[in-house]
Design a protein around this motif. Structure first.
Motif, PDB file in Angstrom:
ATOM      1  N   TRP A   1       0.837  -1.203   0.000  1.00 39.63           N
ATOM      2  CA  TRP A   1       0.000   0.000   0.000  1.00 39.63           C
ATOM      3  C   TRP A   1       0.869   1.249   0.000  1.00 39.63           C
ATOM      4  O   TRP A   1       0.603   2.208  -0.722  1.00 39.63           O
ATOM      5  N   ALA A   2       1.956   1.223   0.786  1.00 36.66           N
ATOM      6  CA  ALA A   2       2.848   2.381   0.865  1.00 36.66           C
ATOM      7  C   ALA A   2       3.525   2.640  -0.476  1.00 36.66           C
ATOM      8  O   ALA A   2       3.724   3.797  -0.874  1.00 36.66           O
ATOM      9  N   LEU A   3       3.894   1.583  -1.199  1.00 38.32           N
ATOM     10  CA  LEU A   3       4.528   1.745  -2.503  1.00 38.32           C
ATOM     11  C   LEU A   3       3.622   2.495  -3.470  1.00 38.32           C
ATOM     12  O   LEU A   3       4.055   3.382  -4.197  1.00 38.32           O
ATOM     13  N   THR A   4       2.351   2.132  -3.482  1.00 38.28           N
ATOM     14  CA  THR A   4       1.424   2.729  -4.440  1.00 38.28           C
ATOM     15  C   THR A   4       1.011   4.139  -4.045  1.00 38.28           C
ATOM     16  O   THR A   4       0.488   4.883  -4.874  1.00 38.28           O
ATOM     17  N   LYS A   5       1.225   4.536  -2.798  1.00 35.70           N
ATOM     18  CA  LYS A   5       0.820   5.858  -2.330  1.00 35.70           C
ATOM     19  C   LYS A   5       1.978   6.865  -2.307  1.00 35.70           C
ATOM     20  O   LYS A   5       1.765   8.029  -2.001  1.00 35.70           O
ATOM     21  N   ALA A   6       3.191   6.398  -2.629  1.00 37.13           N
ATOM     22  CA  ALA A   6       4.348   7.298  -2.596  1.00 37.13           C
ATOM     23  C   ALA A   6       4.213   8.359  -3.682  1.00 37.13           C
ATOM     24  O   ALA A   6       4.067   8.034  -4.862  1.00 37.13           O
ATOM     25  N   GLN A   7       4.271   9.619  -3.303  1.00 37.61           N
ATOM     26  CA  GLN A   7       4.072  10.710  -4.252  1.00 37.61           C
ATOM     27  C   GLN A   7       5.282  10.926  -5.160  1.00 37.61           C
ATOM     28  O   GLN A   7       5.128  11.364  -6.301  1.00 37.61           O
ATOM     29  N   ASN A   8       6.459  10.640  -4.661  1.00 32.51           N
ATOM     30  CA  ASN A   8       7.677  10.860  -5.446  1.00 32.51           C
ATOM     31  C   ASN A   8       8.228   9.565  -6.036  1.00 32.51           C
ATOM     32  O   ASN A   8       9.416   9.466  -6.330  1.00 32.51           O
ATOM     33  N   GLY A   9       7.377   8.580  -6.200  1.00 31.60           N
ATOM     34  CA  GLY A   9       7.838   7.310  -6.736  1.00 31.60           C
ATOM     35  C   GLY A   9       8.375   6.398  -5.656  1.00 31.60           C
ATOM     36  O   GLY A   9       8.257   6.666  -4.459  1.00 31.60           O
ATOM     37  N   CYS A  10       8.983   5.309  -6.077  1.00 31.96           N
ATOM     38  CA  CYS A  10       9.493   4.324  -5.118  1.00 31.96           C
ATOM     39  C   CYS A  10      10.859   3.837  -5.566  1.00 31.96           C
ATOM     40  O   CYS A  10      11.286   4.042  -6.701  1.00 31.96           O
ATOM     41  N   CYS A  11      11.535   3.182  -4.636  1.00 29.27           N
ATOM     42  CA  CYS A  11      12.852   2.622  -4.899  1.00 29.27           C
ATOM     43  C   CYS A  11      12.874   1.184  -4.388  1.00 29.27           C
ATOM     44  O   CYS A  11      12.453   0.911  -3.258  1.00 29.27           O
ATOM     45  N   VAL A  12      13.334   0.264  -5.215  1.00 36.53           N
ATOM     46  CA  VAL A  12      13.435  -1.144  -4.839  1.00 36.53           C
ATOM     47  C   VAL A  12      14.885  -1.575  -5.030  1.00 36.53           C
ATOM     48  O   VAL A  12      15.472  -1.356  -6.091  1.00 36.53           O
ATOM     49  N   CYS A  13      15.453  -2.178  -3.990  1.00 41.33           N
ATOM     50  CA  CYS A  13      16.858  -2.607  -4.028  1.00 41.33           C
ATOM     51  C   CYS A  13      16.934  -4.125  -3.831  1.00 41.33           C
ATOM     52  O   CYS A  13      16.253  -4.672  -2.962  1.00 41.33           O
ATOM     53  N   VAL A  14      17.768  -4.772  -4.621  1.00 38.54           N
ATOM     54  CA  VAL A  14      18.002  -6.215  -4.492  1.00 38.54           C
ATOM     55  C   VAL A  14      19.501  -6.460  -4.551  1.00 38.54           C
ATOM     56  O   VAL A  14      20.183  -5.957  -5.452  1.00 38.54           O
ATOM     57  N   SER A  15      20.017  -7.208  -3.583  1.00 39.35           N
ATOM     58  CA  SER A  15      21.452  -7.511  -3.546  1.00 39.35           C
ATOM     59  C   SER A  15      21.658  -8.997  -3.302  1.00 39.35           C
ATOM     60  O   SER A  15      20.848  -9.652  -2.637  1.00 39.35           O
ATOM     61  N   MET A  16      22.753  -9.534  -3.840  1.00 40.85           N
ATOM     62  CA  MET A  16      23.104 -10.932  -3.618  1.00 40.85           C
ATOM     63  C   MET A  16      24.606 -11.034  -3.386  1.00 40.85           C
ATOM     64  O   MET A  16      25.409 -10.533  -4.171  1.00 40.85           O
ATOM     65  N   MET A  17      24.971 -11.679  -2.282  1.00 41.06           N
ATOM     66  CA  MET A  17      26.384 -11.880  -1.959  1.00 41.06           C
ATOM     67  C   MET A  17      26.900 -13.125  -2.666  1.00 41.06           C
ATOM     68  O   MET A  17      26.274 -14.175  -2.627  1.00 41.06           O
ATOM     69  N   ASP A  18      28.082 -13.007  -3.298  1.00 42.30           N
ATOM     70  CA  ASP A  18      28.684 -14.130  -4.007  1.00 42.30           C
ATOM     71  C   ASP A  18      29.938 -14.661  -3.333  1.00 42.30           C
ATOM     72  O   ASP A  18      30.424 -15.727  -3.690  1.00 42.30           O
ATOM     73  N   GLY A  19      30.480 -13.919  -2.369  1.00 44.78           N
ATOM     74  CA  GLY A  19      31.664 -14.426  -1.696  1.00 44.78           C
ATOM     75  C   GLY A  19      32.317 -13.396  -0.801  1.00 44.78           C
ATOM     76  O   GLY A  19      32.157 -12.186  -0.993  1.00 44.78           O
ATOM     77  N   PHE A  20      33.065 -13.895   0.193  1.00 49.35           N
ATOM     78  CA  PHE A  20      33.881 -13.037   1.045  1.00 49.35           C
ATOM     79  C   PHE A  20      35.259 -12.885   0.395  1.00 49.35           C
ATOM     80  O   PHE A  20      35.857 -13.866  -0.028  1.00 49.35           O
ATOM     81  N   VAL A  21      35.751 -11.662   0.328  1.00 51.77           N
ATOM     82  CA  VAL A  21      37.052 -11.383  -0.271  1.00 51.77           C
ATOM     83  C   VAL A  21      38.013 -11.011   0.850  1.00 51.77           C
ATOM     84  O   VAL A  21      37.874  -9.950   1.478  1.00 51.77           O
ATOM     85  N   LEU A  22      38.974 -11.880   1.116  1.00 53.37           N
ATOM     86  CA  LEU A  22      39.887 -11.702   2.242  1.00 53.37           C
ATOM     87  C   LEU A  22      41.263 -11.272   1.750  1.00 53.37           C
ATOM     88  O   LEU A  22      41.915 -11.995   0.979  1.00 53.37           O
ATOM     89  N   ALA A  23      41.679 -10.094   2.155  1.00 52.27           N
ATOM     90  CA  ALA A  23      43.018  -9.600   1.838  1.00 52.27           C
ATOM     91  C   ALA A  23      43.939  -9.862   3.027  1.00 52.27           C
ATOM     92  O   ALA A  23      43.507 -10.352   4.072  1.00 52.27           O
ATOM     93  N   LYS A  24      45.199  -9.536   2.881  1.00 50.37           N
ATOM     94  CA  LYS A  24      46.125  -9.706   4.000  1.00 50.37           C
ATOM     95  C   LYS A  24      45.926  -8.613   5.049  1.00 50.37           C
ATOM     96  O   LYS A  24      46.210  -8.815   6.226  1.00 50.37           O
ATOM     97  N   SER A  25      45.452  -7.464   4.618  1.00 50.53           N
ATOM     98  CA  SER A  25      45.141  -6.386   5.551  1.00 50.53           C
ATOM     99  C   SER A  25      43.634  -6.298   5.723  1.00 50.53           C
ATOM    100  O   SER A  25      42.876  -6.491   4.765  1.00 50.53           O
ATOM    101  N   MET A  26      43.171  -6.054   6.924  1.00 48.45           N
ATOM    102  CA  MET A  26      41.736  -5.974   7.193  1.00 48.45           C
ATOM    103  C   MET A  26      41.085  -4.828   6.412  1.00 48.45           C
ATOM    104  O   MET A  26      39.920  -4.910   6.025  1.00 48.45           O
TER     105      MET A  26
END
Length: 203
Positions: free
Chosen positions: A7-32
């Motif tokens: 309901w909130a998505l359809t009532k937003a006056q300035n449009g909406c934003c949808v974000c989708v993320s997917m993790m593929d791996g941890f990248v470990l360097a020698k320095s934190m």
């Protein structure tokens, strides 16, 4: 998505934003400082509109279902009128789309190259297991092949091993032996008890 969020998505006056993320791996360097994550993400901006036309609404649900589980829509019972009323479908007219991807090994400073620290990637994957029958929905026919062999691009299928019981037993035995080496002699009784239980189950 909850009804309130829809309901909130359809009532937003300035449009909406949808974000989708997917993790593929941890990248470990020698320095934190240079640790990172391999990922894929997309952000869309647009105007959300409720889908009220019954035919368009039904088609939208079918498209979503067939995208996730090809073949399921034809096999399962179609939604009833009351179920359709209680289900909200939203379409978003895209105004802008942005994607970002991080893929690759870590990058360290030259002065850290000789540090005795492991560096590399720990991949993260989505795994698909074997279908599990349920006793909560009445008689269940044989699992169809489209579900038994279900997978998606870049997903891993978990194969059930007939040696899983033996592997678990060996693993437990090793843990007990490590306990003995550490001086925990009391685990001998537990080890014998586990062997008795295992023998009983095998017979």
């Amino acid at each position: 998505v909850s009804t309130q969020s829809t309901w909130a998505l359809t009532k937003a006056q300035n449009g909406c934003c949808v974000c989708v993320s997917m993790m593929d791996g941890f990248v470990l360097a020698k320095s934190m400082f240079h640790h990172s994550i391999n990922y894929r993400s997309v952000v869309i901006f647009g105007e959300a509109q409720p889908v009220d036309d019954p035919d368009e609404k039904m088609k939208g649900l079918e498209v979503i279902s067939e995208h996730l589980l090809p073949g399921r829509w034809k096999e399962g019972r179609a939604p009833t009128e009351s179920e359709m009323i209680s289900t909200k479908v939203v379409k978003i007219n895209l105004r802008e789309v942005s994607t970002k991807v991080r893929n690759g090994p870590p990058s360290d400073d030259v002065q850290d190259y000789n540090l005795p620290v492991w560096a590399g990637i720990i991949p993260l994957n989505i795994a698909v297991g074997s279908p599990q029958d349920t006793s909560n929905c009445g008689p269940i026919p044989k699992c169809p092949s489209y579900l038994k062999n279900y997978t998606r691009p870049n997903w891993i299928r978990i194969k059930k091993s007939r040696y899983g019981f033996v592997r678990n037993l060996v693993s437990s035995s090793l843990m007990l032996l490590l306990g003995l080496l550490a001086g925990h002699f009391g685990v001998i009784n537990n080890f014998c008890r586990i062997l008795r239980i295992t023998s009983t189950k095998l017979h």
